[in-house]
Design a protein around this motif. Structure first.
Motif, PDB file in Angstrom:
ATOM      1  N   GLY A   1     -66.678 -32.860  39.600  1.00  0.00           N
ATOM      2  CA  GLY A   1     -65.268 -32.570  39.792  1.00  0.00           C
ATOM      3  C   GLY A   1     -64.325 -33.327  38.875  1.00  0.00           C
ATOM      4  N   GLY A   2     -64.812 -34.375  38.207  1.00  0.00           N
ATOM      5  CA  GLY A   2     -63.964 -35.144  37.296  1.00  0.00           C
ATOM      6  C   GLY A   2     -64.176 -34.799  35.838  1.00  0.00           C
ATOM      7  N   ILE A   3     -64.848 -33.676  35.567  1.00  0.00           N
ATOM      8  CA  ILE A   3     -65.258 -33.379  34.197  1.00  0.00           C
ATOM      9  C   ILE A   3     -64.064 -33.277  33.245  1.00  0.00           C
ATOM     10  CG2 ILE A   3     -65.303 -30.852  34.400  1.00  0.00           C
ATOM     11  CD1 ILE A   3     -68.138 -32.920  32.872  1.00  0.00           C
ATOM     12  N   ASP A   4     -62.929 -32.732  33.714  1.00  0.00           N
ATOM     13  CA  ASP A   4     -61.756 -32.631  32.842  1.00  0.00           C
ATOM     14  C   ASP A   4     -61.193 -34.006  32.503  1.00  0.00           C
ATOM     15  OD1 ASP A   4     -59.568 -30.505  31.812  1.00  0.00           O
ATOM     16  OD2 ASP A   4     -58.559 -32.311  32.535  1.00  0.00           O
ATOM     17  N   ASP A   5     -61.410 -34.985  33.381  1.00  0.00           N
ATOM     18  CA  ASP A   5     -60.900 -36.334  33.128  1.00  0.00           C
ATOM     19  C   ASP A   5     -61.670 -37.067  32.045  1.00  0.00           C
ATOM     20  OD1 ASP A   5     -58.730 -36.331  34.894  1.00  0.00           O
ATOM     21  OD2 ASP A   5     -60.025 -36.786  36.600  1.00  0.00           O
ATOM     22  N   LEU A   6     -62.733 -36.452  31.525  1.00  0.00           N
ATOM     23  CA  LEU A   6     -63.427 -37.012  30.363  1.00  0.00           C
ATOM     24  C   LEU A   6     -62.649 -36.773  29.071  1.00  0.00           C
ATOM     25  CD1 LEU A   6     -67.140 -36.065  31.121  1.00  0.00           C
ATOM     26  CD2 LEU A   6     -66.316 -38.366  30.640  1.00  0.00           C
ATOM     27  N   ARG A   7     -61.521 -36.103  29.178  1.00  0.00           N
ATOM     28  CA  ARG A   7     -60.745 -35.719  27.995  1.00  0.00           C
ATOM     29  C   ARG A   7     -60.529 -36.867  27.009  1.00  0.00           C
ATOM     30  NH1 ARG A   7     -55.595 -31.897  28.703  1.00  0.00           N
ATOM     31  NH2 ARG A   7     -57.114 -31.165  30.247  1.00  0.00           N
ATOM     32  N   PRO A   8     -60.072 -38.059  27.431  1.00  0.00           N
ATOM     33  CA  PRO A   8     -59.857 -39.120  26.446  1.00  0.00           C
ATOM     34  C   PRO A   8     -61.143 -39.544  25.728  1.00  0.00           C
ATOM     35  CG  PRO A   8     -58.732 -39.620  28.500  1.00  0.00           C
ATOM     36  CD  PRO A   8     -59.650 -38.474  28.777  1.00  0.00           C
ATOM     37  N   TYR A   9     -62.264 -39.360  26.377  1.00  0.00           N
ATOM     38  CA  TYR A   9     -63.538 -39.736  25.745  1.00  0.00           C
ATOM     39  C   TYR A   9     -63.990 -38.682  24.746  1.00  0.00           C
ATOM     40  CZ  TYR A   9     -63.777 -43.339  29.304  1.00  0.00           C
ATOM     41  OH  TYR A   9     -63.495 -44.419  30.093  1.00  0.00           O
ATOM     42  N   THR A  10     -63.653 -37.427  24.995  1.00  0.00           N
ATOM     43  CA  THR A  10     -64.094 -36.372  24.076  1.00  0.00           C
ATOM     44  C   THR A  10     -63.353 -36.425  22.755  1.00  0.00           C
ATOM     45  OG1 THR A  10     -62.501 -34.673  24.787  1.00  0.00           O
ATOM     46  CG2 THR A  10     -64.525 -34.893  26.077  1.00  0.00           C
ATOM     47  N   HIS A  11     -62.240 -37.156  22.704  1.00  0.00           N
ATOM     48  CA  HIS A  11     -61.467 -37.243  21.477  1.00  0.00           C
ATOM     49  C   HIS A  11     -61.838 -38.465  20.646  1.00  0.00           C
ATOM     50  CE1 HIS A  11     -58.181 -34.793  23.764  1.00  0.00           C
ATOM     51  NE2 HIS A  11     -59.196 -34.048  23.385  1.00  0.00           N
ATOM     52  N   THR A  12     -62.885 -39.180  21.042  1.00  0.00           N
ATOM     53  CA  THR A  12     -63.300 -40.386  20.305  1.00  0.00           C
ATOM     54  C   THR A  12     -64.555 -40.129  19.476  1.00  0.00           C
ATOM     55  OG1 THR A  12     -64.624 -41.193  22.172  1.00  0.00           O
ATOM     56  CG2 THR A  12     -62.308 -41.891  22.061  1.00  0.00           C
ATOM     57  N   PHE A  13     -64.933 -38.856  19.342  1.00  0.00           N
ATOM     58  CA  PHE A  13     -66.127 -38.493  18.575  1.00  0.00           C
ATOM     59  C   PHE A  13     -65.698 -37.623  17.395  1.00  0.00           C
ATOM     60  CE2 PHE A  13     -67.901 -39.884  22.462  1.00  0.00           C
ATOM     61  CZ  PHE A  13     -69.227 -40.197  22.237  1.00  0.00           C
ATOM     62  N   PRO A  14     -65.200 -38.221  16.313  1.00  0.00           N
ATOM     63  CA  PRO A  14     -64.698 -37.437  15.180  1.00  0.00           C
ATOM     64  C   PRO A  14     -65.764 -36.468  14.658  1.00  0.00           C
ATOM     65  CG  PRO A  14     -64.151 -39.757  14.917  1.00  0.00           C
ATOM     66  CD  PRO A  14     -65.098 -39.666  16.075  1.00  0.00           C
ATOM     67  N   GLY A  15     -65.376 -35.226  14.547  1.00  0.00           N
ATOM     68  CA  GLY A  15     -66.267 -34.225  13.972  1.00  0.00           C
ATOM     69  C   GLY A  15     -67.316 -33.685  14.907  1.00  0.00           C
ATOM     70  N   ARG A  16     -67.374 -34.179  16.146  1.00  0.00           N
ATOM     71  CA  ARG A  16     -68.352 -33.646  17.095  1.00  0.00           C
ATOM     72  C   ARG A  16     -67.814 -33.760  18.517  1.00  0.00           C
ATOM     73  NH1 ARG A  16     -72.081 -37.628  19.204  1.00  0.00           N
ATOM     74  NH2 ARG A  16     -71.575 -39.723  18.471  1.00  0.00           N
ATOM     75  N   HIS A  17     -68.456 -33.063  19.428  1.00  0.00           N
ATOM     76  CA  HIS A  17     -67.996 -33.022  20.807  1.00  0.00           C
ATOM     77  C   HIS A  17     -68.771 -34.023  21.665  1.00  0.00           C
ATOM     78  CE1 HIS A  17     -66.670 -28.610  19.956  1.00  0.00           C
ATOM     79  NE2 HIS A  17     -65.902 -29.497  19.370  1.00  0.00           N
ATOM     80  N   PHE A  18     -68.232 -34.304  22.858  1.00  0.00           N
ATOM     81  CA  PHE A  18     -68.820 -35.307  23.737  1.00  0.00           C
ATOM     82  C   PHE A  18     -70.125 -34.774  24.353  1.00  0.00           C
ATOM     83  CE2 PHE A  18     -69.151 -37.599  27.804  1.00  0.00           C
ATOM     84  CZ  PHE A  18     -69.074 -38.901  27.344  1.00  0.00           C
ATOM     85  N   PRO A  19     -71.232 -35.541  24.269  1.00  0.00           N
ATOM     86  CA  PRO A  19     -72.535 -35.043  24.736  1.00  0.00           C
ATOM     87  C   PRO A  19     -72.634 -35.016  26.269  1.00  0.00           C
ATOM     88  CG  PRO A  19     -72.775 -36.881  23.180  1.00  0.00           C
ATOM     89  CD  PRO A  19     -71.348 -36.847  23.607  1.00  0.00           C
ATOM     90  N   VAL A  20     -73.014 -33.861  26.797  1.00  0.00           N
ATOM     91  CA  VAL A  20     -73.247 -33.675  28.223  1.00  0.00           C
ATOM     92  C   VAL A  20     -74.660 -33.115  28.392  1.00  0.00           C
ATOM     93  CG1 VAL A  20     -72.548 -32.461  30.318  1.00  0.00           C
ATOM     94  CG2 VAL A  20     -70.808 -33.251  28.690  1.00  0.00           C
ATOM     95  N   TYR A  21     -75.531 -33.870  29.040  1.00  0.00           N
ATOM     96  CA  TYR A  21     -76.916 -33.444  29.255  1.00  0.00           C
ATOM     97  C   TYR A  21     -77.037 -32.864  30.657  1.00  0.00           C
ATOM     98  CZ  TYR A  21     -78.149 -36.097  25.060  1.00  0.00           C
ATOM     99  OH  TYR A  21     -78.233 -36.559  23.768  1.00  0.00           O
ATOM    100  N   CYS A  22     -77.610 -31.660  30.751  1.00  0.00           N
ATOM    101  CA  CYS A  22     -77.697 -31.001  32.055  1.00  0.00           C
ATOM    102  C   CYS A  22     -78.672 -29.830  32.000  1.00  0.00           C
ATOM    103  CB  CYS A  22     -76.322 -30.510  32.506  1.00  0.00           C
ATOM    104  SG  CYS A  22     -75.548 -29.330  31.388  1.00  0.00           S
TER     105      CYS A  22
END
Length: 267
Positions: A83-104
């Motif tokens: 339920g907090g997945i959207d709150d990862l937003r600030p972390y997804t912007h710290t990976f220049p040129g790639r997206h934040f890794p989510v394993y599932c």
């Protein structure tokens, strides 16, 4: 390694809304439980690996000082775990040129696309979180680069059954993290035997159709024989922390929100 329990409660959290029981009204902060999540670091300076991202994620991370994250490992897609997945937003912007890794699992990836479709559009709205969904299945093994001195964490995905739903647990070096289990297949039990630190769910004392109760969890611990076991995903029916914890075997304890555990024998 440092294991931090971000939340140790079941889907309703503790206190539970509208409940006036002795646990929900307890003044002991260990009886206040946000929804279940944890993070694991190879050392104090390393970005953490997040285990599930529930609706209390923002509050949990602010409490911990907003540490860096390297990736998130999801067990399943029930709301209290994503339920907090959207709150990862600030972390997804710290990976220049790639997206934040989510394993599932593949079914979890599809649920996320349905739940937050704006994150996966071909031309997303500026500023939305951007995720790199990495599909895994039970038995898969992979290495996570934490970005701290080329530190690597070895991860193994474990098969777990949650009621009628197949989900994932994880073994990360000397630590295993299992939540929402009602059954643990024999192959997974074999992979857990002799592990240093086992984190495992124990909802309450009474039986439940889709979660282990305390007796069931203790049976798994007795079979796998970890050096130390921590119980999580607890409801208010587990009882007061100060009462229940003294009834447990010496190598077993109730985790609580904010608890940090240092694991010194990581190879």
């Amino acid at each position: 390694m440092i294991l931090t329990f971000l939340g140790t409660g079941t889907s309703t959290g503790v206190p539970q809304l509208r409940c006036k029981c002795k646990v929900c009204t307890s003044a002991d902060p260990r009886d206040n439980r946000l929804r279940c999540s944890a993070m694991l670091q190879s050392d104090e300076q390393a970005p953490a690996v997040l285990l599930d991202c529930g609706p209390d994620f923002r509050e949990q991370m602010l409490r911990e000082g907003s540490p860096d994250l390297a990736a998130v490992l999801l067990t399943h897609s029930h709301y209290d775990h994503v339920g907090g997945i959207d709150d990862l937003r600030p972390y997804t912007h710290t990976f220049p040129g790639r997206h934040f890794p989510v394993y599932c699992r593949a079914d979890v990836a599809q649920d996320l696309r349905d739940r937050v479709p704006y994150c996966f559009r071909e031309n997303p709205y500026p500023g939305v979180p951007q995720f790199d969904l990495r599909i895994i299945k039970p038995g898969d093994e992979f290495v996570l680069e934490t970005g701290a001195g080329n530190t690597q964490l070895h991860v193994e995905a474990l098969e777990i059954i949650h009621g009628r739903l197949p989900i994932l647990g994880y073994r990360i070096g000397p630590v295993a993290y299992i939540t929402d289990a009602s059954q643990i297949p024999d192959d997974t039990l074999q992979r857990l035997k002799g592990i240093d630190t086992l984190v495992i769910n124990a909802l309450r004392h009474e039986e439940h159709p889709s979660h282990q109760n305390l007796s069931h969890a203790l049976g798994v611990i007795n079979l796998t024989k970890p050096r130390k076991a921590y119980l999580i995903h607890m409801s208010h029916e587990i009882g007061l922390h100060e009462v229940t914890v003294i009834q447990l075997p010496k190598n077993v304890t109730l985790a609580y929100d904010g608890l940090k555990v240092r694991i010194n024998n990581y190879d």
